[in-house]
Write a protein that holds these residues in place. Sequence first.
Motif, short mmCIF file in Angstrom:
data_model
loop_
_atom_site.label_atom_id
_atom_site.label_comp_id
_atom_site.label_asym_id
_atom_site.label_seq_id
_atom_site.Cartn_x
_atom_site.Cartn_y
_atom_site.Cartn_z
N PHE A 7 10.84 -10.07 -9.86
CA PHE A 7 9.54 -10.05 -9.19
C PHE A 7 8.42 -10.44 -10.15
O PHE A 7 7.50 -11.19 -9.78
CB PHE A 7 9.25 -8.66 -8.61
N TYR A 8 8.50 -9.95 -11.37
CA TYR A 8 7.50 -10.25 -12.39
C TYR A 8 7.39 -11.75 -12.64
O TYR A 8 6.29 -12.32 -12.68
CB TYR A 8 7.89 -9.51 -13.67
N GLU A 9 8.52 -12.43 -12.77
CA GLU A 9 8.50 -13.87 -12.99
C GLU A 9 7.97 -14.61 -11.76
O GLU A 9 7.21 -15.58 -11.88
CB GLU A 9 9.91 -14.37 -13.33
N HIS A 10 8.34 -14.13 -10.58
CA HIS A 10 7.85 -14.73 -9.33
C HIS A 10 6.33 -14.58 -9.24
O HIS A 10 5.62 -15.53 -8.87
CB HIS A 10 8.53 -14.05 -8.14
N ALA A 11 5.82 -13.38 -9.57
CA ALA A 11 4.38 -13.12 -9.49
C ALA A 11 3.61 -13.99 -10.48
O ALA A 11 2.53 -14.50 -10.17
CB ALA A 11 4.10 -11.64 -9.74
N LYS A 12 4.15 -14.15 -11.69
CA LYS A 12 3.48 -14.98 -12.69
C LYS A 12 3.37 -16.43 -12.19
O LYS A 12 2.31 -17.06 -12.33
CB LYS A 12 4.24 -14.93 -14.03
N GLU A 13 4.45 -16.93 -11.62
CA GLU A 13 4.46 -18.31 -11.11
C GLU A 13 3.43 -18.47 -10.00
O GLU A 13 2.65 -19.43 -9.96
CB GLU A 13 5.86 -18.63 -10.58
N HIS A 14 3.40 -17.51 -9.07
CA HIS A 14 2.48 -17.56 -7.94
C HIS A 14 1.03 -17.45 -8.42
O HIS A 14 0.16 -18.19 -7.96
CB HIS A 14 2.79 -16.41 -6.97
N PHE A 15 0.80 -16.54 -9.35
CA PHE A 15 -0.54 -16.24 -9.84
C PHE A 15 -1.14 -17.43 -10.57
O PHE A 15 -2.32 -17.75 -10.41
CB PHE A 15 -0.44 -15.02 -10.75
N ARG A 16 -0.33 -18.10 -11.38
CA ARG A 16 -0.84 -19.22 -12.18
C ARG A 16 -1.25 -20.41 -11.32
O ARG A 16 -2.12 -21.19 -11.70
CB ARG A 16 0.22 -19.65 -13.20
N SER A 17 -0.63 -20.57 -10.16
CA SER A 17 -0.97 -21.69 -9.29
C SER A 17 -2.04 -21.33 -8.27
O SER A 17 -2.46 -22.18 -7.48
CB SER A 17 0.29 -22.16 -8.55
N LEU A 18 -2.51 -20.09 -8.29
CA LEU A 18 -3.46 -19.61 -7.30
C LEU A 18 -4.87 -20.12 -7.61
O LEU A 18 -5.33 -20.05 -8.75
CB LEU A 18 -3.45 -18.08 -7.28
N GLU A 19 -5.55 -20.62 -6.60
CA GLU A 19 -6.93 -21.06 -6.75
C GLU A 19 -7.85 -20.08 -6.03
O GLU A 19 -7.65 -19.79 -4.86
CB GLU A 19 -7.12 -22.47 -6.19
N LEU A 20 -8.84 -19.57 -6.74
CA LEU A 20 -9.80 -18.65 -6.16
C LEU A 20 -11.21 -19.16 -6.41
O LEU A 20 -11.55 -19.54 -7.53
CB LEU A 20 -9.67 -17.25 -6.78
N PRO A 21 -12.07 -19.17 -5.39
CA PRO A 21 -13.46 -19.57 -5.62
C PRO A 21 -14.13 -18.57 -6.56
O PRO A 21 -13.95 -17.37 -6.45
CB PRO A 21 -14.09 -19.53 -4.22
N GLY A 22 -14.90 -19.08 -7.50
CA GLY A 22 -15.61 -18.19 -8.42
C GLY A 22 -14.77 -17.67 -9.56
O GLY A 22 -15.23 -16.84 -10.33
N ALA A 23 -13.52 -18.14 -9.69
CA ALA A 23 -12.65 -17.65 -10.73
C ALA A 23 -12.25 -18.78 -11.67
O ALA A 23 -12.12 -19.93 -11.26
CB ALA A 23 -11.40 -17.02 -10.12
N VAL A 24 -12.06 -18.44 -12.94
CA VAL A 24 -11.62 -19.43 -13.92
C VAL A 24 -10.41 -18.91 -14.65
O VAL A 24 -10.29 -17.72 -14.90
CB VAL A 24 -12.74 -19.76 -14.93
#
Length: 300
Positions: free
Chosen positions: A281-298
């Motif tokens: 799950f940890y590896e899956h979350a890292k992969e998902h999180f790194r590709s996530l685009e959020l307005p106002g976030a860098v």
Amino acid sequence: MIYFQTAAELLSIRECARRLNVASSAVSRQITQLEDALGMALFQREGRRIKMTAAGEILYRHVRRVASPLEAAVSELDMLRGLKTGSVRIATVESVGLSFLPALLTAFSQRHPTLHLNVEVTSSSDVVSRLIDETIDVGFGFVTAPPREIEMAVRRDVRVGALMRPDHPLASQQSLTLADCFAHPVAIGTRDLSIRRAIQPNLEAAATARPPLLEVGSIRMLVELAQAGHHISIMTPIGAHNEIGSGALIFLPLTDPGLSTNRFGLMVRTGADLHFAPAVFYEHAKEHFRSLELPGAVLS
């Protein structure tokens, strides 16, 4: 010991029985036998709830240390038999549960249908303390300076901004400050929310100039208030990800000098030896999180 540990985690005999799929009387009987064997009370009964005694706290601390390696061993044995089983204990802040976590959980469950996920919604400070206590495996929360016991695998520094409907009078502004927002009804989080701690110095600086505020202890309510149209909600885009993406709401970062960002991250305990299910799950979350685009976030 299994009955005791489950009861200690849930602090309810009824919930413990439900989790273990046994009768409540069986749970009570096993705990009573354990207390008789030790000659000490492990729980205080308070109506339908229970509370651990000092002896119960000590025993729970040691049982938890024994249980984790046993769970890891069972998981590895299942893998040897060709069964990919196991469970992942996750704690998250409310805003994450309202935005990208459901999609992450859905994708993970589709890929690993035999793995059990247990998700609890709590505060950022509780996410950190539970990781340190090893009562969860993976956490999502806001932590500006994580303690040495916590490792932030992926993090985002998220800008604080104003959430509003597209037809709000300020929606067309190219630059927005708290003072601009204070000319209209404003909703903010209460002091127990991490977003409030991020903006508190700026609120104190504007204490004499600002009108009365609507303070709420829920990110979901801040989003709903913005959708209602009367209030501007001061928050990060996390928690309104879906509404911003659909165009129902817009998010404008605030440009006040000295306004800090709010650091959000995926966390585990430093040096944690995650067994099969949490590691996957940890590896899956890292992969998902790194590709996530959020307005106002860098990405930081």
